[in-house]
Design a protein around this motif. Structure first.
Motif, PDB file in Angstrom:
ATOM      1  N   ARG A 206       0.822  -1.215   0.000  1.00  0.00           N
ATOM      2  CA  ARG A 206       0.000   0.000   0.000  1.00  0.00           C
ATOM      3  C   ARG A 206       0.857   1.267   0.000  1.00  0.00           C
ATOM      4  NH1 ARG A 206      -5.467  -0.908   3.677  1.00  0.00           N
ATOM      5  NH2 ARG A 206      -6.372  -2.546   2.348  1.00  0.00           N
ATOM      6  N   LYS A 207       1.977   1.235   0.694  1.00  0.00           N
ATOM      7  CA  LYS A 207       2.884   2.383   0.668  1.00  0.00           C
ATOM      8  C   LYS A 207       3.408   2.622  -0.745  1.00  0.00           C
ATOM      9  CE  LYS A 207       4.615   2.617   5.422  1.00  0.00           C
ATOM     10  NZ  LYS A 207       5.811   2.484   6.319  1.00  0.00           N
ATOM     11  N   GLU A 208       3.765   1.536  -1.416  1.00  0.00           N
ATOM     12  CA  GLU A 208       4.255   1.644  -2.791  1.00  0.00           C
ATOM     13  C   GLU A 208       3.153   2.163  -3.709  1.00  0.00           C
ATOM     14  OE1 GLU A 208       7.045   1.629  -5.752  1.00  0.00           O
ATOM     15  OE2 GLU A 208       7.334   1.270  -3.606  1.00  0.00           O
ATOM     16  N   ARG A 209       1.920   1.717  -3.481  1.00  0.00           N
ATOM     17  CA  ARG A 209       0.776   2.172  -4.269  1.00  0.00           C
ATOM     18  C   ARG A 209       0.578   3.677  -4.103  1.00  0.00           C
ATOM     19  NH1 ARG A 209      -2.334   2.181  -8.655  1.00  0.00           N
ATOM     20  NH2 ARG A 209      -4.537   2.536  -8.213  1.00  0.00           N
ATOM     21  N   LEU A 210       0.633   4.155  -2.870  1.00  0.00           N
ATOM     22  CA  LEU A 210       0.479   5.586  -2.609  1.00  0.00           C
ATOM     23  C   LEU A 210       1.614   6.386  -3.244  1.00  0.00           C
ATOM     24  CD1 LEU A 210      -0.646   5.521   1.145  1.00  0.00           C
ATOM     25  CD2 LEU A 210      -2.053   6.088  -0.844  1.00  0.00           C
ATOM     26  N   LYS A 211       2.818   5.835  -3.187  1.00  0.00           N
ATOM     27  CA  LYS A 211       3.979   6.493  -3.792  1.00  0.00           C
ATOM     28  C   LYS A 211       3.782   6.655  -5.291  1.00  0.00           C
ATOM     29  CE  LYS A 211       8.978   5.892  -4.397  1.00  0.00           C
ATOM     30  NZ  LYS A 211      10.142   4.999  -4.106  1.00  0.00           N
ATOM     31  N   ASN A 212       3.267   5.616  -5.941  1.00  0.00           N
ATOM     32  CA  ASN A 212       3.026   5.683  -7.382  1.00  0.00           C
ATOM     33  C   ASN A 212       1.943   6.689  -7.736  1.00  0.00           C
ATOM     34  OD1 ASN A 212       4.949   3.706  -7.841  1.00  0.00           O
ATOM     35  ND2 ASN A 212       3.466   2.019  -7.827  1.00  0.00           N
ATOM     36  N   LEU A 213       1.032   6.911  -6.801  1.00  0.00           N
ATOM     37  CA  LEU A 213      -0.035   7.880  -7.027  1.00  0.00           C
ATOM     38  C   LEU A 213       0.370   9.293  -6.624  1.00  0.00           C
ATOM     39  CD1 LEU A 213      -3.111   5.823  -5.722  1.00  0.00           C
ATOM     40  CD2 LEU A 213      -2.534   6.338  -8.107  1.00  0.00           C
ATOM     41  N   GLY A 214       1.587   9.429  -6.090  1.00  0.00           N
ATOM     42  CA  GLY A 214       2.070  10.750  -5.685  1.00  0.00           C
ATOM     43  C   GLY A 214       1.485  11.224  -4.376  1.00  0.00           C
ATOM     44  N   LEU A 215       1.035  10.263  -3.539  1.00  0.00           N
ATOM     45  CA  LEU A 215       0.416  10.614  -2.266  1.00  0.00           C
ATOM     46  C   LEU A 215       1.348  10.252  -1.111  1.00  0.00           C
ATOM     47  CD1 LEU A 215      -3.155   9.203  -3.000  1.00  0.00           C
ATOM     48  CD2 LEU A 215      -2.387  11.580  -3.188  1.00  0.00           C
ATOM     49  N   THR A 216       1.114  10.846   0.042  1.00  0.00           N
ATOM     50  CA  THR A 216       1.967  10.595   1.202  1.00  0.00           C
ATOM     51  C   THR A 216       1.748   9.199   1.747  1.00  0.00           C
ATOM     52  OG1 THR A 216       2.438  11.241   3.487  1.00  0.00           O
ATOM     53  CG2 THR A 216       0.221  11.691   2.677  1.00  0.00           C
ATOM     54  N   SER A 217       2.827   8.560   2.146  1.00  0.00           N
ATOM     55  CA  SER A 217       2.743   7.211   2.694  1.00  0.00           C
ATOM     56  C   SER A 217       2.184   7.205   4.113  1.00  0.00           C
ATOM     57  CB  SER A 217       4.131   6.557   2.685  1.00  0.00           C
ATOM     58  OG  SER A 217       5.030   7.286   3.504  1.00  0.00           O
ATOM     59  N   GLN A 218       1.936   8.393   4.673  1.00  0.00           N
ATOM     60  CA  GLN A 218       1.382   8.485   6.014  1.00  0.00           C
ATOM     61  C   GLN A 218      -0.139   8.408   6.018  1.00  0.00           C
ATOM     62  OE1 GLN A 218       3.579   8.451   8.549  1.00  0.00           O
ATOM     63  NE2 GLN A 218       5.112   8.339   6.915  1.00  0.00           N
ATOM     64  N   ALA A 219      -0.730   8.267   4.847  1.00  0.00           N
ATOM     65  CA  ALA A 219      -2.187   8.199   4.750  1.00  0.00           C
ATOM     66  C   ALA A 219      -2.713   6.998   5.532  1.00  0.00           C
ATOM     67  CB  ALA A 219      -2.611   8.103   3.291  1.00  0.00           C
ATOM     68  N   ASN A 220      -3.941   7.133   6.031  1.00  0.00           N
ATOM     69  CA  ASN A 220      -4.555   6.080   6.836  1.00  0.00           C
ATOM     70  C   ASN A 220      -4.617   4.755   6.081  1.00  0.00           C
ATOM     71  OD1 ASN A 220      -5.947   5.127   9.203  1.00  0.00           O
ATOM     72  ND2 ASN A 220      -7.848   5.194   8.029  1.00  0.00           N
ATOM     73  N   TYR A 221      -4.724   4.844   4.761  1.00  0.00           N
ATOM     74  CA  TYR A 221      -4.827   3.666   3.898  1.00  0.00           C
ATOM     75  C   TYR A 221      -3.683   2.679   4.130  1.00  0.00           C
ATOM     76  CZ  TYR A 221      -4.907   1.058  -0.569  1.00  0.00           C
ATOM     77  OH  TYR A 221      -4.919   0.080  -1.535  1.00  0.00           O
ATOM     78  N   SER A 222      -2.496   3.208   4.404  1.00  0.00           N
ATOM     79  CA  SER A 222      -1.329   2.338   4.564  1.00  0.00           C
ATOM     80  C   SER A 222      -0.883   2.189   6.011  1.00  0.00           C
ATOM     81  CB  SER A 222      -0.152   2.874   3.729  1.00  0.00           C
ATOM     82  OG  SER A 222       0.273   4.134   4.224  1.00  0.00           O
TER      83      SER A 222
END
Length: 273
Positions: A206-222
């Motif tokens: 999920r962290k890698e997914r957020l990174k690819n989307l240009g979003l912060t890895s601190q999001a609740n999703y990950s």
């Protein structure tokens, strides 16, 4: 040394030739050759283009051409140019003629016209796309297999892989804030398969997914807390359904698919051949 190239030439798609070339290439240091496709060859001009490229490269021609004039021209031109050209169909075709005393039609693309499996595969792929990620819950009742799991447990790629094997697959995400559809509890429990994953692996994905989307890895999703909550919720739903469960951590899609089908067959699920 020049790059090693195999020109896969066919009067159809050429997928049969490609698979054979890859199988042979794999026997030579992992198959590090470049495959160039020349599909739907219909006339001599198409073949001339192949020879123009092939004679200036370190290459082989592997072909599946059944139209006699094109095959004859290809063989003759290959001899003239000193290029190795391998007919992948002719030896087996000769064996059919000799043993079964039948003559081939020598018409290209017959597999696409006659192979019912092809149309079933297309139908299954269309089904997987339509009923991906719980978009339309009507697919649950019509599916051969229903995949459930939290986000990023390979539900979509596994659905597509199984679709290529002609299975109609629907997949439904499990999210704590959303009540699972009633249909999941009405279908035979062996028709449904739960996909789980270790928290650390899901956190990484999920962290890698957020990174690819240009979003912060601190999001609740990950966040690990959120992941543990989702996995706990999903496990409760799977136990309630009583479906088989597969841990997809560090498994390739092919490995998961094989395990899934073997597991369902062991439980008495009968699939079409």
């Amino acid at each position: 040394m020049n790059k090693e190239i195999v020109y896969v030439v066919s009067d159809s798609v050429g997928e049969t030739a490609e698979l054979m070339v890859k199988a042979v290439a794999a026997q030579f240091n992992g198959g590090d050759v470049e495959i160039k496709h020349v599909s739907y060859v219909e006339d001599i001009k198409d073949l001339n283009n192949v020879f123009t490229a092939a004679k200036y490269s370190n290459s082989i021609i592997a072909y599946t051409i059944v139209i006699p004039p094109l095959k004859q021209y290809l063989d003759q031109r290959a001899r003239e140019e000193g290029i190795i050209a391998i007919d992948l169909m002719n030896p087996l075709m000769k064996a059919f003629i000799q043993k079964f005393n039948k003559e081939p039609i020598r018409q290209p693309r017959l597999m696409r016209k006659l192979d019912d499996n092809y149309f079933r595969r297309v139908e299954a792929i269309e089904f997987a796309v339509k009923y991906d990620d719980g978009q339309d819950l009507r697919g649950i009742n019509n599916a051969d297999i229903v995949l459930i799991g939290v986000s990023r447990t390979s539900k979509t790629p596994l659905s597509m892989y199984l679709a290529h094997k002609r299975f109609k697959v629907a997949n439904v995400p499990l999210v704590p804030e959303i009540t699972p559809p009633d249909e999941l509890f009405d279908i035979p429990k062996n028709k449904c398969v739960g996909l789980v994953i270790t928290p650390d692996k899901l956190n990484e994905i999920r962290k890698e997914r957020l990174k690819n989307l240009g979003l912060t890895s601190q999001a609740n999703y990950s966040s690990l807390d959120r992941i543990l909550e989702e996995l706990d919720y999903a496990e409760k739903i799977m136990k309630r359904i009583g479906c088989p469960i597969i841990n997809v951590s560090n498994k390739a899609i092919e490995e998961t698919a094989d395990l899934l089908l073997a597991m369902l067959k062991k439980r008495g699920v009968v699939f079409h051949e």
